[in-house]
Design an enzyme around this catalytic site. Sequence first.
Site, PDB file in Angstrom:
ATOM      1  N   CYS A 150       0.807  -1.225   0.000  1.00 44.45           N
ATOM      2  CA  CYS A 150       0.000   0.000   0.000  1.00 44.45           C
ATOM      3  C   CYS A 150       0.840   1.276   0.000  1.00 44.45           C
ATOM      4  CB  CYS A 150      -0.941  -0.022   1.197  1.00 44.45           C
ATOM      5  SG  CYS A 150      -1.892  -1.550   1.248  1.00 44.45           S
ATOM      6  N   PHE A 168       1.669  -3.171   4.636  1.00 44.95           N
ATOM      7  CA  PHE A 168       2.053  -4.460   5.210  1.00 44.95           C
ATOM      8  C   PHE A 168       3.579  -4.576   5.153  1.00 44.95           C
ATOM      9  CE2 PHE A 168      -1.878  -7.457   4.586  1.00 44.95           C
ATOM     10  CZ  PHE A 168      -2.395  -6.997   5.784  1.00 44.95           C
ATOM     11  N   HIS A 174      -3.409   8.248   5.636  1.00 48.05           N
ATOM     12  CA  HIS A 174      -3.526   6.913   5.030  1.00 48.05           C
ATOM     13  C   HIS A 174      -4.870   6.318   5.449  1.00 48.05           C
ATOM     14  CE1 HIS A 174      -2.292   3.108   3.376  1.00 48.05           C
ATOM     15  NE2 HIS A 174      -2.546   2.499   4.516  1.00 48.05           N
ATOM     16  N   LYS A 234     -10.347   7.417   1.791  1.00 46.09           N
ATOM     17  CA  LYS A 234     -10.694   5.996   1.628  1.00 46.09           C
ATOM     18  C   LYS A 234     -12.205   5.781   1.675  1.00 46.09           C
ATOM     19  CE  LYS A 234      -6.307   4.452   1.754  1.00 46.09           C
ATOM     20  NZ  LYS A 234      -5.472   5.636   1.965  1.00 46.09           N
ATOM     21  N   PHE A 291       1.042   3.818   4.518  1.00 45.25           N
ATOM     22  CA  PHE A 291       1.645   2.750   5.317  1.00 45.25           C
ATOM     23  C   PHE A 291       1.272   1.410   4.694  1.00 45.25           C
ATOM     24  CE2 PHE A 291       0.046   6.133   8.241  1.00 45.25           C
ATOM     25  CZ  PHE A 291       1.246   6.835   8.293  1.00 45.25           C
ATOM     26  N   HIS A 299      -9.658   1.506  -0.440  1.00 48.76           N
ATOM     27  CA  HIS A 299      -8.202   1.552  -0.386  1.00 48.76           C
ATOM     28  C   HIS A 299      -7.675   1.039  -1.728  1.00 48.76           C
ATOM     29  CE1 HIS A 299      -4.188   1.423   0.790  1.00 48.76           C
ATOM     30  NE2 HIS A 299      -4.222   0.579   1.811  1.00 48.76           N
TER      31      HIS A 299
END
Lengths: 406, 84
Positions: free
Chosen positions: A163, A394, A301, A330, A392, A335
């Site tokens: 992301c 994973f 984010h 979002k 941000f 997203h």
Amino acid sequence: MKRVVITGAGSISPLGSGVRSLMEGIASGTSAVRYMEEWAGYCGMNSHVAAPAELKDEKKIPRQSRRSMGRMSIFAAQAAEQALADSGINISQVQPDRMGCIIGSTTGSAISISKAFEIMLFKKDLSLLPSSMFFQCMSHSAAINVAQYLGLTGYVMATSAACASSLQAIGTGFEIISSGKQDVLLCGGAEELHPSVTGSFDVVFATSSKYNQTPHQTPRPFDKDRDGLVCGEGSGIVVLEDYEHAVRRNAKIYAEIIGYNTCGSGAHISQSDDKSIIRCIKGALNNAEITPDEIDYINAHATGTIQGDKEEASAIREIFGDTVPVSSLKGHMGHTLGASGAIELIACLLMMDKGVIYPTLNLDEAASDCSGINHVAKPVKKEIRTVLKNCFAFGGINAALVCRKH
Amino acid sequence: MNEQEIIDITNKVFEESFEIEKDRLKPEAHIFTDLGLDSLDIVDLVAALQKSFGVNIRNEEKVRNIRTLQDIYQFISAIKKEGQ
């Protein structure tokens, strides 16, 4: 060091094709989230909502360019064409080895990867693999397809950071042009919807599942009733250009990139944490040589997850208190993952231009663990000189970019 | 399968797989210079012909000699006759 400016923007988003559709959707408070009937057959999937983008006009891309493109690369090619046209750059007038692209995504085309696995695992017949299938599946698929399609012969790179992919692409482009190694770079990201993509979040209970029958009410960034993220798709591409190069050709300049930072959390593979986010944002501010009070707007984010929104709000509270307006986009378009940084940055550029900050859709009441920051509840007219964009991902990856109106 | 059926099925492959307009599909058309196919397309052409005609031609040396649509018609015709 060279100064780096943004001189073009293009997007394919769940809100439509083109930057105008994107901004009209955001301004009107439209939600592009819908119920995904086609995912009903997936056992164990909790979330049945997503924000699809429309694939259209793909046949305008010549077949031999298109054959190596999966869905996300088509989005990227179309967004790149828009961005290039918007910038007014004629590729033939840029020194060939001084113009390229950096375009990131989580993986290659999820749809194509799935088809390739079906052939390899079930049919076990390599003669069924189309010749260009691998080019659709490679992690740098969007970057190479855009480069080949447009004939870009300078740097061609892909940032694969889930992301944070497109914000890393833009940040990396900023650093490369700053260093004087390239004059023009098309930077951004692309992503496509697939059950395996939503599934990667669903298995760790990070998706929204309570609003399957009321899809427009989710995701709910920072809200007390948020229950997870909703995947979207599309592509955002910006044209980054050496400031002097842009001035020489009398280009329209959206903004100057003045700071960037990216870092790992070293804390957890899937959960974001406020300490590393604080470190990332402070690094971007230091790089920009500005203080927190110089930021006029933070585009968060904030995806609507229980854990991620809390950590981002905590980091913003620590650095900015409740002074700087904060919103997330979002709620409008889900997203868009590897594309989100670029698509949302483009929206910031247009907000800067218009002097208005759009609110977080579906943020009806801020959660107590997301309070203490300046949530934008309705459109705010304000001169926006400097913007902070967060992403941000994973893997504990953080990225933050600072842009200043030119 | 008669000659006309072979022509029709082959031409359909070019229309559907390679998006080539029907009026360009002349027997003498060179598949590279006139119809614009390249080396990657040949891989997909072989796969499409195999599927359309139910033949296995992937490792046929003669595939390398194909230059025109007429060459394909004749090649498929010969393969079909061998199969009989």
